[in-house]
Design an enzyme around this catalytic site. Structure first.
Site, PDB file in Angstrom:
ATOM      1  N   SER A 143       4.114  -2.441  10.179  1.00  0.00           N
ATOM      2  CA  SER A 143       5.778  -2.254  10.308  1.00  0.00           C
ATOM      3  C   SER A 143       6.098  -3.773   9.574  1.00  0.00           C
ATOM      4  CB  SER A 143       6.060  -2.057  11.702  1.00  0.00           C
ATOM      5  OG  SER A 143       5.582  -0.562  12.033  1.00  0.00           O
ATOM      6  N   GLU A 171      -6.504   4.437   8.285  1.00  0.00           N
ATOM      7  CA  GLU A 171      -6.381   5.774   7.969  1.00  0.00           C
ATOM      8  C   GLU A 171      -7.397   6.558   7.178  1.00  0.00           C
ATOM      9  OE1 GLU A 171      -2.787   5.278   5.677  1.00  0.00           O
ATOM     10  OE2 GLU A 171      -1.685   4.754   7.641  1.00  0.00           O
ATOM     11  N   LYS A 203      -0.080   4.323  -0.181  1.00  0.00           N
ATOM     12  CA  LYS A 203      -0.518   5.470   0.301  1.00  0.00           C
ATOM     13  C   LYS A 203      -0.241   6.744  -0.641  1.00  0.00           C
ATOM     14  CE  LYS A 203      -0.281   2.958   4.646  1.00  0.00           C
ATOM     15  NZ  LYS A 203       0.249   3.119   6.305  1.00  0.00           N
ATOM     16  N   ASN A 212       1.145  -0.990  -0.162  1.00  0.00           N
ATOM     17  CA  ASN A 212      -0.110   0.096  -0.078  1.00  0.00           C
ATOM     18  C   ASN A 212       0.937   1.343   0.069  1.00  0.00           C
ATOM     19  OD1 ASN A 212      -1.911   2.049   0.456  1.00  0.00           O
ATOM     20  ND2 ASN A 212      -2.409   1.306   2.474  1.00  0.00           N
ATOM     21  N   GLU A 235      -4.661  -5.138  10.673  1.00  0.00           N
ATOM     22  CA  GLU A 235      -3.641  -3.939  10.981  1.00  0.00           C
ATOM     23  C   GLU A 235      -4.020  -3.517  12.341  1.00  0.00           C
ATOM     24  OE1 GLU A 235      -1.994  -2.627   6.875  1.00  0.00           O
ATOM     25  OE2 GLU A 235      -3.632  -1.515   7.427  1.00  0.00           O
ATOM     26  N   HIS A 290      -9.157   0.777   5.115  1.00  0.00           N
ATOM     27  CA  HIS A 290      -8.014   1.232   6.028  1.00  0.00           C
ATOM     28  C   HIS A 290      -8.352   2.164   7.074  1.00  0.00           C
ATOM     29  CE1 HIS A 290      -3.961   2.233   6.796  1.00  0.00           C
ATOM     30  NE2 HIS A 290      -3.487   1.220   6.112  1.00  0.00           N
ATOM     31  N   GLY A 350       3.070   2.360  10.587  1.00  0.00           N
ATOM     32  CA  GLY A 350       4.054   3.228  10.394  1.00  0.00           C
ATOM     33  C   GLY A 350       4.846   3.535  11.722  1.00  0.00           C
TER      34      GLY A 350
HETATM   35  O1  G3H Z   1      -1.417  -0.581   4.616  1.00  0.00           O
HETATM   36  C1  G3H Z   1      -0.394  -0.643   5.237  1.00  0.00           C
HETATM   37  C2  G3H Z   1      -0.255  -0.660   6.592  1.00  0.00           C
HETATM   38  O2  G3H Z   1      -0.920   0.705   7.013  1.00  0.00           O
HETATM   39  C3  G3H Z   1       0.990  -0.622   7.176  1.00  0.00           C
HETATM   40  O3  G3H Z   1       1.920   0.435   7.027  1.00  0.00           O
HETATM   41  P1  G3H Z   1       3.323   0.199   7.651  1.00  0.00           P
HETATM   42  O4  G3H Z   1       4.051  -1.001   7.172  1.00  0.00           O
HETATM   43  O5  G3H Z   1       4.203   1.302   7.197  1.00  0.00           O
HETATM   44  O6  G3H Z   1       3.358   0.185   9.163  1.00  0.00           O
END
Ligand code: G3H
Length: 253
Positions: free
Chosen positions: A213, A97, A11, A9, A167, A95, A173
């Site tokens: 992460s 977010e 983002k 992803n 998640e 998601h 993140g």
């Molecule tokens: O969609 C992916 C997740 O929000 C994980 O993000 P991350 O790997 O940067 O922690």
């Protein structure tokens, strides 16, 4: 038979040039992962480019969101019919977010999952708890509620077409990965909930991913867990080399 899926992803990251370079390097470096589905989710403007660059490769293209309707007066939205039309195969739905910043609710998530299925798009349905919910002892009921609400009115015949991504919000993140035991515990809770909502055979056929992460150094341990079928990777999917390392650790071992 459920599949291993490693999804990136991206983002709100990568210019057009960076998108092209990253996909080109990913496609060139991807060997030996044929048994898995590799998915990338760039931002909307570059989806057609991503579809073009991944044609004939093992990489599938996902959108990061969609509306549930086909068209209408919904400024700023993109419909499932439009995604299908340009060759997108997957869509990330719900998601955390989007739940936090874009008023996404269990109800809109449910509408989107149903609409994605109706259009032949594979929904990657996200769920996860906050640290306060975990520490407050309501993680299990929260996750079960999210799953039940998101899957309302989804037929048994369709449930194995849904991919679920667990998640934990506190691990996104932050560099704080859930331990393999913590991630497995929740993915097992999700699978048991699916068995209760549908049946055990269907539940065994649903791919459940862990996200939060995920890196090259923890990918093998996480995906070795019996109920974790892959990863939804954020930051570490932005560089082809890092993402390839995760794919290799998770799929090829
Ligand atoms: O969609 C992916 C997740 O929000 C994980 O993000 P991350 O790997 O940067 O922690």
């Amino acid at each position: 038979m459920r599949k291993t899926i490693i999804a990136g992803n991206w983002k709100m990251n990568h210019t057009g040039k960076e998108t092209r370079e990253t996909i080109t390097a990913l496609v060139q470096g991807l060997t030996g992962a044929e048994q898995a589905d590799i998915v990338i989710a760039p931002v909307f403007p570059y989806l057609p480019m991503a579809v073009e660059l991944t044609k004939g490769t093992a990489v599938h293209v996902a959108a990061q969101n969609m509306h549930w309707l086909d068209n209408g007066a919904y400024t700023g939205e993109v419909s499932p019919a439009m995604l299908k039309d340009i060759g997108v195969s997957h869509v990330i739905i719900g998601h955390s977010e989007r739940r936090e910043y874009n008023n996404e609710t269990d109800e809109t998530v449910n509408l989107k999952v149903k609409s994605a299925l109706a259009h032949g798009l594979t929904p990657i349905l996200c769920c996860g708890e906050t640290l306060a919910q975990r520490e407050g002892g309501i993680m299990q009921s929260w996750i079960e509620g999210q799953i039940e609400n998101a899957l309302k009115d989804i037929a048994a015949a369709d449930i194995t077409k849904v991919v679920i991504a667990y998640e934990p919000i506190w691990a996104i993140g932050t560099g704080k990965t859930a331990t393999a035991a913590q991630a497995e515990e929740v993915c097992d809770i999700i699978r048991k909930k699916l068995a209760a909502l549908y049946d055990d055979t269907a539940a065994q056929d649903v791919s459940i991913l862990y996200g939060g992460s995920v890196k090259g150094k923890n990918a093998a341990e996480l995906t070795a867990c019996p109920d974790i079928d892959g990863g939804l990777v954020g930051g570490a999917s932005l560089k082809a080399g890092d993402f390839l390392e995760i794919i290799h650790k998770a799929v090829i071992k």
